[in-house]
Write an enzyme that holds these catalytic residues in place. Structure first.
Site, PDB file in Angstrom:
ATOM      1  N   GLY A 133       0.820  -1.209   0.000  1.00 48.08           N
ATOM      2  CA  GLY A 133       0.000   0.000   0.000  1.00 48.08           C
ATOM      3  C   GLY A 133       0.851   1.256   0.000  1.00 48.08           C
ATOM      4  O   GLY A 133       1.904   1.306   0.626  1.00 48.08           O
ATOM      5  N   THR A 134       0.416   2.248  -0.724  1.00 58.53           N
ATOM      6  CA  THR A 134       1.007   3.584  -0.766  1.00 58.53           C
ATOM      7  C   THR A 134      -0.153   4.538  -1.062  1.00 58.53           C
ATOM      8  O   THR A 134      -1.190   4.078  -1.536  1.00 58.53           O
ATOM      9  CB  THR A 134       2.032   3.707  -1.898  1.00 58.53           C
ATOM     10  OG1 THR A 134       1.376   3.423  -3.117  1.00 58.53           O
ATOM     11  CG2 THR A 134       3.174   2.719  -1.737  1.00 58.53           C
ATOM     12  N   THR A 135      -0.111   5.742  -0.899  1.00 59.71           N
ATOM     13  CA  THR A 135       0.813   6.691  -0.303  1.00 59.71           C
ATOM     14  C   THR A 135       0.058   7.377   0.836  1.00 59.71           C
ATOM     15  O   THR A 135      -1.146   7.595   0.727  1.00 59.71           O
ATOM     16  CB  THR A 135       1.266   7.711  -1.371  1.00 59.71           C
ATOM     17  OG1 THR A 135       1.951   7.041  -2.399  1.00 59.71           O
ATOM     18  CG2 THR A 135       2.098   8.833  -0.816  1.00 59.71           C
TER      19      THR A 135
ATOM     20  N   LYS B 158      -6.264   2.621   4.060  1.00 55.49           N
ATOM     21  CA  LYS B 158      -4.914   2.681   4.619  1.00 55.49           C
ATOM     22  C   LYS B 158      -4.811   3.597   5.833  1.00 55.49           C
ATOM     23  O   LYS B 158      -3.733   3.732   6.408  1.00 55.49           O
ATOM     24  CB  LYS B 158      -3.928   3.178   3.551  1.00 55.49           C
ATOM     25  CG  LYS B 158      -3.960   2.400   2.245  1.00 55.49           C
ATOM     26  CD  LYS B 158      -3.033   3.030   1.228  1.00 55.49           C
ATOM     27  CE  LYS B 158      -3.181   2.379  -0.132  1.00 55.49           C
ATOM     28  NZ  LYS B 158      -2.346   3.026  -1.162  1.00 55.49           N
TER      29      LYS B 158
END
Length: 281
Positions: free
Chosen positions: A53-55, A86
């Site tokens: 996962g990003t950002t 996230k």
């Protein structure tokens, strides 16, 4: 044998014995195999294709702090998930955003939530924001073995400091090293581009509305240059997760609120594809 294995309906003795106010210490003593960092290393060599996962981005404003994340998870060059979450509440006055190995990161967040809840129940008071940041640092350090195999978790932690009466942001490295960020921060594969946008547009006198728009602008810029970061998906109605922490506690923007910000930015980008420019002095 059957009588011994049948549940008696009573809690095990470990749960009735006075001990540390740390849930991690309790688990380390009685069931260490349940801790992510205590599991045996994977018997593999080379890179492991697992969703990442990003950002994550954050920005302070005079009344609190905003923490936001895009929705994309990638596995190599493949989009593994388009709508992953996230950013999570850690407790009433703090939140954590995850970047890195998605499965381990979510598990770490759940353990962190339990850690803070356990401390509050045992001690009858909340940890200071500094104390919460230190507990998270310890958890990240315990995952170093996995991180060396490419399964790193590098979160961003933010919250309202009731003692100092302001919002604060903490960033980490894979060894658990902790740094307090001033004004804004970003982590994940798109962090370089997001941080550039934040640096360009951040001001100390931002309102809450301006701060939420700022973090979405930064995620938009990150998605523009980093393929692992997902921009607002108008067709699928997938928008960034945006949270605000103030003296009133943690609040997650509704889909209607986040979509309104994303659509307004998208409309302006049709005229200025590279986004707003910083004011010249």
């Amino acid at each position: 044998m059957e009588a011994n294995t049948r549940s008696t309906g009573r809690l095990p003795a470990a749960f009735l014995t006075p001990g540390s106010s740390s849930f991690l210490d309790f688990l380390s003593e009685h069931s260490p195999e349940l801790l992510p960092g205590k599991r045996p290393l994977l018997p593999v060599q080379g890179a492991v294709e697992i969703p990442h996962g990003t950002t994550i981005v954050a920005s302070t404003f005079p009344g609190g702090v905003v923490l936001a994340g895009d929705r994309r998870a990638t596995m190599g060059n493949v989009i593994a998930q388009r709508d992953i979450e996230k950013v999570f509440p850690a407790d009433e006055y703090s939140a954590v955003g995850i970047a890195g190995t998605a499965g381990l990161a979510v598990e770490m967040v759940k353990l962190f939530q339990l850690e803070l809840e356990h401390f509050e129940k045992v001690e009858g008071a909340q940890l200071s924001l500094e104390g919460k940041a230190n507990r998270l640092s310890t958890m990240i350090r315990s995952n170093l073995g996995m991180a060396l195999q490419g399964l790193a978790v590098v979160p961003l932690f933010a919250g309202w400091d009731v003692d100092r009466d302001k919002g604060r942001i903490f960033s980490y490295d894979v060894t658990g090293g902790r740094s307090e960020e001033r004004g804004f921060a970003a982590t994940g594969s798109g962090s370089v581009f997001a941080r550039g946008a934040l640096k360009k547009l951040y001001r100390e006198d931002l309102t809450e509305g301006q701060a939420t728009t700022l973090v979405v602008q930064a995620l938009y810029d990150a998605a523009d240059d980093d393929s692992a970061t997902g921009g607002p998906d108008m067709a699928r109605r997938i928008y960034p997760i945006v949270t605000v922490i103030t003296d009133e506690g943690f609040r997650k923007l509704t889909e209607a609120e986040s979509s309104e910000i994303a659509r307004a930015i998208h409309e302006r980008r049709l005229e200025e594809p590279d986004g707003p420019k910083a004011a010249l002095l």
